[in-house]
Structures are given as C-alpha cells and as structure tokens.
Design a protein around this motif. Sequence first.
Motif, PDB file in Angstrom:
ATOM      1  N   GLY A  13       0.773  -1.220   0.000  1.00  0.00           N
ATOM      2  CA  GLY A  13       0.000   0.000   0.000  1.00  0.00           C
ATOM      3  C   GLY A  13       0.815   1.286   0.000  1.00  0.00           C
ATOM      4  N   GLN A  14       2.120   1.167   0.077  1.00  0.00           N
ATOM      5  CA  GLN A  14       2.974   2.365   0.048  1.00  0.00           C
ATOM      6  C   GLN A  14       2.911   2.980  -1.342  1.00  0.00           C
ATOM      7  OE1 GLN A  14       4.619   3.854   2.476  1.00  0.00           O
ATOM      8  NE2 GLN A  14       5.573   5.386   1.173  1.00  0.00           N
ATOM      9  N   ASP A  15       2.961   4.293  -1.421  1.00  0.00           N
ATOM     10  CA  ASP A  15       2.915   4.992  -2.704  1.00  0.00           C
ATOM     11  C   ASP A  15       4.330   5.156  -3.243  1.00  0.00           C
ATOM     12  OD1 ASP A  15       2.397   6.529  -4.905  1.00  0.00           O
ATOM     13  OD2 ASP A  15       1.849   8.324  -3.783  1.00  0.00           O
ATOM     14  N   TYR A  16       4.630   4.433  -4.309  1.00  0.00           N
ATOM     15  CA  TYR A  16       5.953   4.504  -4.924  1.00  0.00           C
ATOM     16  C   TYR A  16       5.921   5.271  -6.242  1.00  0.00           C
ATOM     17  CZ  TYR A  16       7.436   1.143  -1.446  1.00  0.00           C
ATOM     18  OH  TYR A  16       7.743   0.531  -0.260  1.00  0.00           O
ATOM     19  N   GLN A  17       4.899   6.109  -6.421  1.00  0.00           N
ATOM     20  CA  GLN A  17       4.769   6.832  -7.678  1.00  0.00           C
ATOM     21  C   GLN A  17       6.004   7.677  -7.973  1.00  0.00           C
ATOM     22  OE1 GLN A  17       2.118   6.237  -9.781  1.00  0.00           O
ATOM     23  NE2 GLN A  17       3.518   7.210 -11.213  1.00  0.00           N
ATOM     24  N   ASN A  18       6.641   8.236  -6.939  1.00  0.00           N
ATOM     25  CA  ASN A  18       7.845   9.045  -7.154  1.00  0.00           C
ATOM     26  C   ASN A  18       8.968   8.231  -7.775  1.00  0.00           C
ATOM     27  OD1 ASN A  18       6.630  11.347  -6.153  1.00  0.00           O
ATOM     28  ND2 ASN A  18       7.466  11.105  -4.098  1.00  0.00           N
ATOM     29  N   LEU A  19       9.102   6.976  -7.349  1.00  0.00           N
ATOM     30  CA  LEU A  19      10.128   6.096  -7.921  1.00  0.00           C
ATOM     31  C   LEU A  19       9.826   5.823  -9.389  1.00  0.00           C
ATOM     32  CD1 LEU A  19      12.605   4.203  -7.652  1.00  0.00           C
ATOM     33  CD2 LEU A  19      10.998   2.419  -6.911  1.00  0.00           C
ATOM     34  N   TRP A  20       8.580   5.465  -9.678  1.00  0.00           N
ATOM     35  CA  TRP A  20       8.229   5.148 -11.059  1.00  0.00           C
ATOM     36  C   TRP A  20       8.308   6.383 -11.947  1.00  0.00           C
ATOM     37  CZ3 TRP A  20       4.044   2.542  -7.916  1.00  0.00           C
ATOM     38  CH2 TRP A  20       4.503   1.301  -7.456  1.00  0.00           C
ATOM     39  N   SER A  49      26.349   6.060  -6.853  1.00  0.00           N
ATOM     40  CA  SER A  49      25.710   7.366  -7.056  1.00  0.00           C
ATOM     41  C   SER A  49      24.253   7.214  -7.459  1.00  0.00           C
ATOM     42  CB  SER A  49      26.453   8.161  -8.128  1.00  0.00           C
ATOM     43  OG  SER A  49      27.784   8.387  -7.755  1.00  0.00           O
ATOM     44  N   LEU A  50      23.986   6.287  -8.391  1.00  0.00           N
ATOM     45  CA  LEU A  50      22.611   6.066  -8.823  1.00  0.00           C
ATOM     46  C   LEU A  50      21.780   5.484  -7.685  1.00  0.00           C
ATOM     47  CD1 LEU A  50      20.458   6.185 -11.005  1.00  0.00           C
ATOM     48  CD2 LEU A  50      21.283   3.976 -11.848  1.00  0.00           C
ATOM     49  N   LEU A  51      22.357   4.549  -6.946  1.00  0.00           N
ATOM     50  CA  LEU A  51      21.651   3.973  -5.801  1.00  0.00           C
ATOM     51  C   LEU A  51      21.299   5.055  -4.792  1.00  0.00           C
ATOM     52  CD1 LEU A  51      20.584   1.608  -4.096  1.00  0.00           C
ATOM     53  CD2 LEU A  51      22.891   1.364  -3.180  1.00  0.00           C
ATOM     54  N   GLN A  52      22.236   5.916  -4.481  1.00  0.00           N
ATOM     55  CA  GLN A  52      21.989   6.981  -3.506  1.00  0.00           C
ATOM     56  C   GLN A  52      20.843   7.869  -3.971  1.00  0.00           C
ATOM     57  OE1 GLN A  52      25.455   9.314  -2.590  1.00  0.00           O
ATOM     58  NE2 GLN A  52      24.392  10.565  -1.086  1.00  0.00           N
ATOM     59  N   HIS A  53      20.800   8.163  -5.253  1.00  0.00           N
ATOM     60  CA  HIS A  53      19.736   8.997  -5.819  1.00  0.00           C
ATOM     61  C   HIS A  53      18.374   8.296  -5.702  1.00  0.00           C
ATOM     62  CE1 HIS A  53      17.492  11.597  -8.442  1.00  0.00           C
ATOM     63  NE2 HIS A  53      17.258  10.603  -9.276  1.00  0.00           N
ATOM     64  N   LEU A  54      18.298   7.037  -6.126  1.00  0.00           N
ATOM     65  CA  LEU A  54      17.027   6.315  -6.121  1.00  0.00           C
ATOM     66  C   LEU A  54      16.602   5.912  -4.713  1.00  0.00           C
ATOM     67  CD1 LEU A  54      17.555   4.070  -9.257  1.00  0.00           C
ATOM     68  CD2 LEU A  54      16.151   6.137  -9.093  1.00  0.00           C
ATOM     69  N   ARG A  55      17.564   5.723  -3.840  1.00  0.00           N
ATOM     70  CA  ARG A  55      17.304   5.297  -2.461  1.00  0.00           C
ATOM     71  C   ARG A  55      16.377   6.269  -1.745  1.00  0.00           C
ATOM     72  NH1 ARG A  55      15.803   4.652   1.593  1.00  0.00           N
ATOM     73  NH2 ARG A  55      16.677   3.980   3.563  1.00  0.00           N
ATOM     74  N   SER A  56      16.439   7.540  -2.116  1.00  0.00           N
ATOM     75  CA  SER A  56      15.609   8.552  -1.465  1.00  0.00           C
ATOM     76  C   SER A  56      14.134   8.390  -1.818  1.00  0.00           C
ATOM     77  CB  SER A  56      16.085   9.948  -1.862  1.00  0.00           C
ATOM     78  OG  SER A  56      15.874  10.170  -3.254  1.00  0.00           O
ATOM     79  N   LEU A  57      13.822   7.534  -2.799  1.00  0.00           N
ATOM     80  CA  LEU A  57      12.449   7.378  -3.267  1.00  0.00           C
ATOM     81  C   LEU A  57      11.782   6.104  -2.749  1.00  0.00           C
ATOM     82  CD1 LEU A  57      13.127   8.444  -6.954  1.00  0.00           C
ATOM     83  CD2 LEU A  57      12.315   9.875  -5.067  1.00  0.00           C
ATOM     84  N   ILE A  58      12.504   5.340  -1.921  1.00  0.00           N
ATOM     85  CA  ILE A  58      11.947   4.112  -1.354  1.00  0.00           C
ATOM     86  C   ILE A  58      12.043   4.174   0.167  1.00  0.00           C
ATOM     87  CG2 ILE A  58      12.453   2.735  -3.416  1.00  0.00           C
ATOM     88  CD1 ILE A  58      14.873   1.569  -1.948  1.00  0.00           C
ATOM     89  N   ASP A  59      11.455   3.209   0.831  1.00  0.00           N
ATOM     90  CA  ASP A  59      11.432   3.182   2.296  1.00  0.00           C
ATOM     91  C   ASP A  59      12.627   2.433   2.874  1.00  0.00           C
ATOM     92  OD1 ASP A  59       9.044   4.583   2.422  1.00  0.00           O
ATOM     93  OD2 ASP A  59       7.836   2.772   2.319  1.00  0.00           O
ATOM     94  N   ALA A  60      12.832   2.598   4.162  1.00  0.00           N
ATOM     95  CA  ALA A  60      13.978   1.997   4.844  1.00  0.00           C
ATOM     96  C   ALA A  60      13.935   0.477   4.821  1.00  0.00           C
ATOM     97  CB  ALA A  60      14.052   2.501   6.285  1.00  0.00           C
TER      98      ALA A  60
END
Length: 93
Positions: free
Chosen positions: A18-25, A52-63
Amino acid sequence: GIRDMAYFIVNYQLNKDGQDYQNLWDEFERLEAQKAQRTVYLVDCNANDASSLLQHLRSLIDANDMMLVCELTEKPASFRSYEGTQAWIDARF
C-alpha cells in the motif's frame, strides 16, 4: 569526472503493502529507463557509478525496501523480458 553515459541495471523489492511509490516510477520515466521485468529497470544516465545512482534512487523508497544497482560493462543477455528490452540493449551494446 562525469562520463558521457553509463548503463545500469536496477533491481528492487518493495516491502510495504500500500505504500505509494509513484515518485520512484516517475523517476524511472524521467530517466527514460526501460522496464525489463516487474522490478527490474535498465537505466542509462551520467551517474559516476552504481553507488551514485543507488543513492539517488534510495531517497524514493522506504527503509525496509531493497535495491541493487549494477553497472553494465558488457551486453546483457535476457530471456523473455518486457517489450522493448532487447531493442534497448541492442541500441547500446
């Protein structure tokens, strides 16, 4: 320094129902990433490295989610990926 373009494979596992991952997509769409499989994207960008890419995308997912980013240094082989995947690969390798 920043290279022209590097190619990466991004695999993720989202662990919250149910988490909103629209920002990631939306970010995958902005990067014009190719969705190869349900949770696998091929990305070309000017990131210095996979971290670098992981750090960027990591901000768009949960812990509690998972993500793996690998740089592609040779042509990947695929079997039955989503439409457009082989064309993406062939255009770059």
